[in-house]
Scaffold this active site. Structure first.
Site, short mmCIF file in Angstrom:
data_model
loop_
_atom_site.label_atom_id
_atom_site.label_comp_id
_atom_site.label_asym_id
_atom_site.label_seq_id
_atom_site.Cartn_x
_atom_site.Cartn_y
_atom_site.Cartn_z
N GLN B 126 0.79 -1.46 0.16
CA GLN B 126 -0.59 -0.24 0.14
C GLN B 126 0.64 0.97 -0.44
O GLN B 126 1.44 1.32 1.02
CB GLN B 126 -0.58 0.08 1.84
CG GLN B 126 -1.76 1.19 1.32
CD GLN B 126 -2.90 1.11 2.85
OE1 GLN B 126 -2.17 0.25 3.97
NE2 GLN B 126 -3.64 1.74 2.29
N GLY B 127 0.75 2.17 -1.08
CA GLY B 127 1.37 2.83 -0.77
C GLY B 127 0.74 4.38 -0.57
O GLY B 127 0.63 5.25 -1.56
N TYR B 128 0.59 4.58 0.19
CA TYR B 128 -0.21 6.34 1.26
C TYR B 128 0.28 7.38 1.71
O TYR B 128 0.91 8.52 1.33
CB TYR B 128 -1.26 5.59 1.98
CG TYR B 128 -2.59 4.95 1.32
CD1 TYR B 128 -2.86 3.96 0.65
CD2 TYR B 128 -4.56 5.11 2.34
CE1 TYR B 128 -4.03 4.37 -0.72
CE2 TYR B 128 -5.20 4.55 1.64
CZ TYR B 128 -5.07 4.09 -0.43
OH TYR B 128 -6.27 3.34 -0.73
N SER B 129 1.28 6.87 2.76
CA SER B 129 2.02 7.49 3.26
C SER B 129 2.98 8.25 2.70
O SER B 129 3.67 7.50 2.07
CB SER B 129 1.97 7.47 5.08
OG SER B 129 0.79 6.94 5.45
N GLU B 244 -11.16 -0.98 5.88
CA GLU B 244 -9.92 -0.90 6.41
C GLU B 244 -9.81 -1.60 8.63
O GLU B 244 -8.99 -2.19 8.70
CB GLU B 244 -8.29 0.00 6.36
CG GLU B 244 -7.16 -0.65 6.46
CD GLU B 244 -6.64 0.29 7.11
OE1 GLU B 244 -6.37 1.63 6.13
OE2 GLU B 244 -4.91 0.29 7.44
N SER B 383 -4.54 7.81 12.84
CA SER B 383 -4.43 7.37 14.12
C SER B 383 -5.36 7.55 15.00
O SER B 383 -6.83 8.59 14.51
CB SER B 383 -3.41 8.76 14.58
OG SER B 383 -4.34 10.25 14.24
N ASN B 384 -5.88 7.13 15.95
CA ASN B 384 -6.85 7.57 17.10
C ASN B 384 -6.81 8.63 17.51
O ASN B 384 -8.18 8.96 17.91
CB ASN B 384 -6.36 6.43 18.40
CG ASN B 384 -6.50 5.10 18.25
OD1 ASN B 384 -6.24 5.34 17.26
ND2 ASN B 384 -6.15 4.11 19.61
#
Lengths: 381, 398
Positions: B126-129, B244, B383-384
């Site tokens: 997965q190339g997201y961040s 996800e 993130s949370n």
């Protein structure tokens, strides 16, 4: 009431802090970890020769600077700021404390060696089944006419791979868990019958499992009275715990600074993340834990010379509080750093790992709360 | 309301349980028990067994190769996998890009990619961040310029899990730099063997090589590898993020984790010499954790029931992510507490094949590295803090 430091203590802090800033930055530390043996022995020598700090807590008649627990605290806090992997606690505080208590030839010959950086002492008090109770040991020492024969397994002995001497608790009587029958020995590291398994720890230190297989030591290896060492062992562990509190306080302060710096420069959603209130409050809560850790380190240190029960209460309160605060602060630092905090690339992750280990060193929060509760139960009875 | 399974569901559970018992590779079990690192073939072996059985993609529609199970059956299946402590099927193909392709892809794309995702012939990453685009994913800067029938892609991605094994990656790239952040993004499938793709390891706190940097330098990507419309990639990304998060609660795995924790705490002794699990401080923490997990389990079941009645996964999944990851992290905290001083020795100092075994009891070797590593769960997948923002905005309307 006076919380100020003496001029000597101020100089001690300044010179050590400067040295660590210049010679013990994150990259330098990483290089030390990668050296054969997992450390740079020249640093310890420099502590002795350039900085002259190894005698800080020893009386002047032994060649020391005549300081005491507060001097140790100052040094430990600075070592904590740098997450230094130097055995000051083991050698100077615990080893030195045991030698001073024993007095005599041991003290006269070994303390100058400590101050000169030649003698390094590791403290072998824990065993595979002891958890954090120093009386739950099975290592045995039997009198063999010419001295003592030691047999048993000591676990996770910090600094043992490069120590010249090992301070060992062993049973000369009684059963595991009993306070009577525990004796304290100081043995040379190369003694026949002692084998080591050396390894790095997750926070970058070197430690050993020590196996005593009928290791013969001379009569003078016994420190103090046979079978009556638990009082001294408790005192040494309380001093070690107070020193660990000071170290943790230094580590917490530095990790908070690193996290604050990062939050100010990390941009997301068009602004530094330090502008978000949820991050601000977390940074404030971290600061409060760091400051309380410093307070608790003072509190414990200043009460180390009270009688045993008061000393124990002070130290266990400090460690229980700091263990909890250290976990919160460490986890928060990683959360605010985000992904980069999980990597080995930034200092923050290494501070987190060290803090995690300091949480349980010389007893975790449960251990120290249980110790406090036992005192309460005794009062209630 | 009824908590009991129907006779059919019980029969299904028995069938799944028997299949796992008969087919889970003994070699894999051995490596897990020894705490060995798993290689690419290890990770794929169980995937392939499930594929041959037709069970590798429980949530996929039958027309693309799913088993056609109900939400309850999927729940039973994941419970049984966790109960048997199987390795998880990697999510990047099955749970992530697969649903994007069958939802947004062309018939040709479906035909080309879906079968190889199911079979495990293609390993996906997965190339997201990006280094500057984490929680603020839409600020990503990797650029794709259209040149005739292909794009030329330049940029850097990070935290790319297991990219070192990947055949393909799905990437979010900027195709219109002038548009608002979320409007100029496209969703591209990139062959990881393309010239200009470089994968560099990132070593994490426990010493693992799990994540990577992926550098893209003038990488040519055929236009036919774009999913959905140009500049509409954010639609795919949002869809995928919701997908996800379902299952990110990890209830079944956490149940297994608590069982393991209890096993360790039965073997470890407290300061008085009794089993740690009998220690009043420690057992209370485990009991409290079990309460948290039960609450999460029934929150997830309510969400599943909602999905079964036709509601897609909504912002409730953010609750599952936050609470699920907190529980996963808490388990690793308590394991590290339980092992005491033997949390300190670093097991990677004794690599596989070395003559010496690591220090301390086997259950202690990975306690600290796992605790360190699991801090990622409250950071990844949104993130949370971001999850709480989503709940504040979408649920509370703030």
């Amino acid at each position: 009431m006076d919380f100020s430091f003496t001029e000597t203590q101020g100089m001690l802090r300044d010179s050590l802090a400067r040295y660590l800033r210049e010679r013990y930055d994150f990259d330098s530390r990483q290089k030390m970890l990668a050296m054969p043996g997992g450390r740079d022995p020249a640093i310890w020598k420099a502590f002795a020769e350039e900085l002259g700090i190894l005698g800080a807590g020893f009386p002047e008649e032994h060649g020391g600077l005549g300081g005491g627990h507060v001097d140790h605290m100052v040094i430990m806090e600075e070592l904590g700021r740098a997450i230094a992997i130097e055995p000051y606690l083991d050698t100077c505080i615990v080893g030195g404390g045991a030698l001073l208590a024993a007095g005599g030839d041991h003290a006269a010959t070994l303390i100058p060696g400590i101050i000169a950086g030649d003698v390094i002492i590791a403290f072998a008090w824990a065993e595979p089944k002891s958890r954090y109770n120093p009386a739950r040991i099975e290592t045995r020492a039997t009198a063999d006419g010419a001295g003592w024969t030691l047999s048993g397994h000591k676990s996770v002995v910090i600094a043992a791979p490069y120590a010249t001497h090992v301070l060992v608790t062993a049973r000369t009587g009684g059963a595991s868990g009993e306070r009577d029958g525990v004796s304290l020995f100081l043995v040379e590291a190369g003694t026949a019958g002692i084998t080591r398994r050396d390894y790095p720890t997750v926070d970058g230190w070197m430690a050993s499992e020590l196996f005593f297989e009928r290791a013969n030591v001379g009569p003078h290896a016994l420190l103090g009275a046979e079978g009556q060492a638990m009082g001294l062992v408790d005192e040494l562990l309380d001093r070690a715990t107070a020193a660990t509190c000071a170290e943790a306080a230094g580590t917490m302060r530095r990790l908070h600074e690193l996290t604050l710096d990062y939050a100010k420069q990390r941009q997301q959603f068009g602004q530094p993340i330090s502008k978000f209130q949820v991050i601000q409050h977390r940074l404030v809560d971290m600061l409060m834990e760091a400051e309380q850790a410093v307070s608790m380190a003072y509190q414990a240190t200043l009460r180390l010379d009270l009688r045993a029960a008061e000393r124990a209460r002070a130290v266990s309160q400090a460690k229980a509080k700091i263990a909890k605060g250290a976990r919160f602060l460490g986890q928060s630092a990683i959360q605010i750093h985000g992904g980069i905090g999980i990597t080995n690339e930034l200092a923050a992750g290494h501070y987190f790992k060290r803090l995690t280990m300091l949480e349980s060193r010389y007893g975790d929060q449960d251990h120290h709360l249980a110790r406090l509760e036992a005192m309460m139960m005794a009062e209630a009875a | 309301m009824d908590l009991a399974f129907t006779p059919e569901e019980r029969a299904f559970r028995d069938e799944v349980r028997a299949f796992i018992a008969d087919n889970y590779p003994a070699e894999l079990r051995g490596k897990q028990d020894e705490g060995e690192e798993l290689g690419k073939e290890d990770m794929l072996s169980w995937h392939r067994i499930l594929y041959r059985k037709g069970w590798v993609a429980p949530a996929w529609p039958t027309e693309y190769g799913g088993p056609g199970w109900s939400a309850t059956q999927r729940y039973i299946f994941s419970e049984e996998l966790a109960r048997a402590d199987t390795i998880p099927v990697l999510p990047f193909g099955i749970n992530m890009v697969g649903p994007v392709i069958y939802t947004f892809g062309t018939p040709a794309q479906k035909e080309r990619f879906l079968p190889r995702i199911l079979s495990g012939d293609d390993w996906w990453c997965q190339g997201y961040s990006e280094p500057g685009a984490g929680s603020d994913l839409a600020s990503l800067r990797t650029r794709a310029e259209r040149v005739g029938d292909h794009y030329v892609v330049n940029g850097q991605k990070t935290w790319t899990t297991l990219a070192q094994h990947a055949d393909w990656g799905f990437f979010l790239v900027r195709t219109d730099p002038a548009a608002k952040p979320q409007e100029g993004i496209s969703f591209l499938l990139i062959d990881m063997t393309s010239p200009g793709v470089t994968v560099r390891p990132i070593i994490t706190l426990g010493g693992e090589h799990e994540v990577n940097e992926v550098w893209l330098e003038n990488v040519k990507v055929p236009v036919e590898n774009r999913i959905f419309e140009e500049n509409k990639g954010w639609t795919c990304a949002k869809f995928l993020l919701a997908h996800e998060r379902t299952g990110i609660a990890g209830v079944a795995r956490s149940k297994r984790g608590i069982e393991r924790l209890k096993g360790i705490a039965r073997a470890e002794l407290d300061d008085t010499g009794q089993p740690l699990l009998a220690n009043p401080f420690f057992r209370r923490k485990v009991a409290e954790l079990e309460c948290d997990l039960t609450a999460l389990e029934f929150t997830e079941l309510r969400t599943l029931a909602g999905e079964a009645s036709g509601k897609g996964p909504g912002p409730e999944s953010s609750l599952l992510k936050v609470k699920g990851t907190e529980i996963q992290q808490r388990i690793t905290e308590l394991v590290l507490e339980a092992v005491g001083q033997y949390g300190a020795p670093y097991f990677r100092a004794f690599p596989e094949g070395s003559n010496e075994s690591p220090i301390g009891p086997a259950h202690a070797h990975r306690a600290a590295p796992t605790y360190f590593n699991m801090r990622k769960t409250s950071i990844y997948g949104g993130s949370n803090e971001i999850q709480r923002n989503i709940i504040a905005k979408m649920v509370l309307g703030l």
